[in-house]
Design a protein around this motif. Sequence first.
Motif, PDB file in Angstrom:
ATOM      1  N   ARG A   1      -9.279   5.998  45.139  1.00  0.00           N
ATOM      2  CA  ARG A   1      -8.805   5.489  46.435  1.00  0.00           C
ATOM      3  C   ARG A   1      -9.088   6.484  47.567  1.00  0.00           C
ATOM      4  NH1 ARG A   1      -3.533   1.969  45.267  1.00  0.00           N
ATOM      5  NH2 ARG A   1      -4.027   1.309  43.151  1.00  0.00           N
ATOM      6  N   ARG A   2      -9.959   7.435  47.305  1.00  0.00           N
ATOM      7  CA  ARG A   2     -10.424   8.417  48.287  1.00  0.00           C
ATOM      8  C   ARG A   2      -9.366   9.439  48.709  1.00  0.00           C
ATOM      9  NH1 ARG A   2     -11.440   3.804  51.089  1.00  0.00           N
ATOM     10  NH2 ARG A   2     -10.708   4.749  53.001  1.00  0.00           N
TER      11      ARG A   2
ATOM     12  N   GLU B   1      -8.650  12.199  55.263  1.00  0.00           N
ATOM     13  CA  GLU B   1      -8.850  11.703  56.625  1.00  0.00           C
ATOM     14  C   GLU B   1      -7.767  12.226  57.573  1.00  0.00           C
ATOM     15  OE1 GLU B   1     -11.544   9.956  57.583  1.00  0.00           O
ATOM     16  OE2 GLU B   1     -12.245  10.184  55.523  1.00  0.00           O
ATOM     17  N   ALA B   2      -6.658  12.652  57.017  1.00  0.00           N
ATOM     18  CA  ALA B   2      -5.546  13.203  57.797  1.00  0.00           C
ATOM     19  C   ALA B   2      -4.833  14.219  56.899  1.00  0.00           C
ATOM     20  CB  ALA B   2      -4.602  12.098  58.235  1.00  0.00           C
TER      21      ALA B   2
ATOM     22  N   VAL C   1      -3.091   5.753  60.056  1.00  0.00           N
ATOM     23  CA  VAL C   1      -3.048   4.498  60.802  1.00  0.00           C
ATOM     24  C   VAL C   1      -4.381   3.778  60.625  1.00  0.00           C
ATOM     25  CG1 VAL C   1      -2.871   3.490  63.110  1.00  0.00           C
ATOM     26  CG2 VAL C   1      -1.404   5.397  62.472  1.00  0.00           C
ATOM     27  N   GLY C   2      -4.320   2.496  60.337  1.00  0.00           N
ATOM     28  CA  GLY C   2      -5.521   1.701  60.170  1.00  0.00           C
ATOM     29  C   GLY C   2      -6.080   1.655  58.764  1.00  0.00           C
TER      30      GLY C   2
END
Length: 97
Positions: free
Chosen positions: A25-26, A47-48, A95-96
Amino acid sequence: MKTDLTDPRAVYNALQSLASELETRRFAVRLRTTKGRAPHLIVINPEAPVLTENVLVAPDSEGAWSYWFPWPERIALVTDVGYAADRIENVLAEVGR
Protein backbone atom coordinates in the motif's frame (compact mmCIF):
# COMPACT_ATOMS: atom_id res chain seq x y z
CA MET A 1 -10.46 -16.09 18.09
CA LYS A 2 -7.39 -16.74 20.22
CA THR A 3 -3.97 -16.99 18.64
CA ASP A 4 -1.00 -18.07 20.77
CA LEU A 5 1.87 -15.69 20.16
CA THR A 6 3.85 -16.44 23.30
CA ASP A 7 6.78 -17.44 21.05
CA PRO A 8 8.74 -14.28 20.13
CA ARG A 9 9.16 -15.62 16.58
CA ALA A 10 5.37 -15.70 16.21
CA VAL A 11 5.12 -12.04 17.25
CA TYR A 12 7.87 -11.20 14.74
CA ASN A 13 6.03 -13.15 12.01
CA ALA A 14 2.74 -11.37 12.79
CA LEU A 15 4.46 -8.00 12.47
CA GLN A 16 6.22 -9.11 9.29
CA SER A 17 2.89 -10.12 7.74
CA LEU A 18 1.47 -6.70 8.48
CA ALA A 19 4.63 -5.02 7.16
CA SER A 20 4.32 -6.87 3.87
CA GLU A 21 0.70 -5.80 3.47
CA LEU A 22 1.50 -2.17 4.27
CA GLU A 23 4.38 -2.14 1.77
CA THR A 24 1.95 -3.13 -0.99
CA ARG A 25 0.00 0.00 0.00
CA ARG A 26 3.08 2.22 -0.47
CA PHE A 27 3.97 2.69 3.21
CA ALA A 28 7.53 2.51 4.46
CA VAL A 29 7.94 0.08 7.34
CA ARG A 30 10.70 -0.86 9.75
CA LEU A 31 10.50 -3.83 12.05
CA ARG A 32 12.35 -3.07 15.28
CA THR A 33 13.62 -5.83 17.53
CA THR A 34 15.62 -4.04 20.20
CA LYS A 35 16.90 -6.10 23.12
CA GLY A 36 14.82 -5.43 26.21
CA ARG A 37 11.87 -4.04 24.23
CA ALA A 38 8.91 -5.72 22.61
CA PRO A 39 9.24 -5.95 18.83
CA HIS A 40 7.25 -3.28 17.04
CA LEU A 41 6.60 -2.01 13.57
CA ILE A 42 7.31 1.58 12.60
CA VAL A 43 4.96 2.63 9.79
CA ILE A 44 5.74 5.79 7.79
CA ASN A 45 3.73 7.48 5.08
CA PRO A 46 6.49 8.46 2.61
CA GLU A 47 4.22 11.12 1.05
CA ALA A 48 3.90 12.82 4.44
CA PRO A 49 6.69 11.50 6.74
CA VAL A 50 5.24 13.30 9.75
CA LEU A 51 2.47 10.69 9.55
CA THR A 52 4.30 7.93 11.39
CA GLU A 53 3.12 5.45 13.98
CA ASN A 54 4.32 2.43 15.93
CA VAL A 55 2.35 -0.81 15.91
CA LEU A 56 2.66 -3.43 18.63
CA VAL A 57 1.37 -6.98 19.09
CA ALA A 58 -0.16 -7.95 22.44
CA PRO A 59 -3.09 -9.89 23.86
CA ASP A 60 -6.27 -8.16 24.95
CA SER A 61 -7.92 -8.79 28.32
CA GLU A 62 -9.44 -12.02 26.99
CA GLY A 63 -6.16 -13.32 25.54
CA ALA A 64 -6.89 -12.57 21.87
CA TRP A 65 -3.66 -11.43 20.16
CA SER A 66 -4.05 -8.17 18.30
CA TYR A 67 -2.21 -5.33 16.64
CA TRP A 68 -2.24 -2.19 18.80
CA PHE A 69 -1.47 1.49 18.50
CA PRO A 70 0.65 2.63 21.46
CA TRP A 71 -1.96 4.98 22.96
CA PRO A 72 -3.41 2.02 23.47
CA GLU A 73 -6.09 1.26 20.94
CA ARG A 74 -6.61 -2.13 19.38
CA ILE A 75 -6.30 -2.07 15.61
CA ALA A 76 -7.38 -5.61 14.72
CA LEU A 77 -6.78 -9.25 15.53
CA VAL A 78 -3.47 -10.57 14.17
CA THR A 79 -5.49 -13.01 12.07
CA ASP A 80 -7.03 -10.10 10.13
CA VAL A 81 -4.01 -8.47 8.49
CA GLY A 82 -6.04 -6.81 5.72
CA TYR A 83 -8.37 -5.07 8.17
CA ALA A 84 -5.40 -4.01 10.32
CA ALA A 85 -3.74 -2.47 7.25
CA ASP A 86 -7.00 -0.68 6.36
CA ARG A 87 -7.19 0.87 9.84
CA ILE A 88 -3.54 1.93 9.81
CA GLU A 89 -3.91 3.37 6.32
CA ASN A 90 -6.89 5.46 7.52
CA VAL A 91 -4.86 6.85 10.42
CA LEU A 92 -1.75 7.62 8.35
CA ALA A 93 -3.35 8.75 5.08
CA GLU A 94 -2.49 12.17 3.76
CA VAL A 95 -5.29 14.37 2.44
CA GLY A 96 -6.57 13.03 -0.86
CA ARG A 97 -5.34 9.47 -0.40
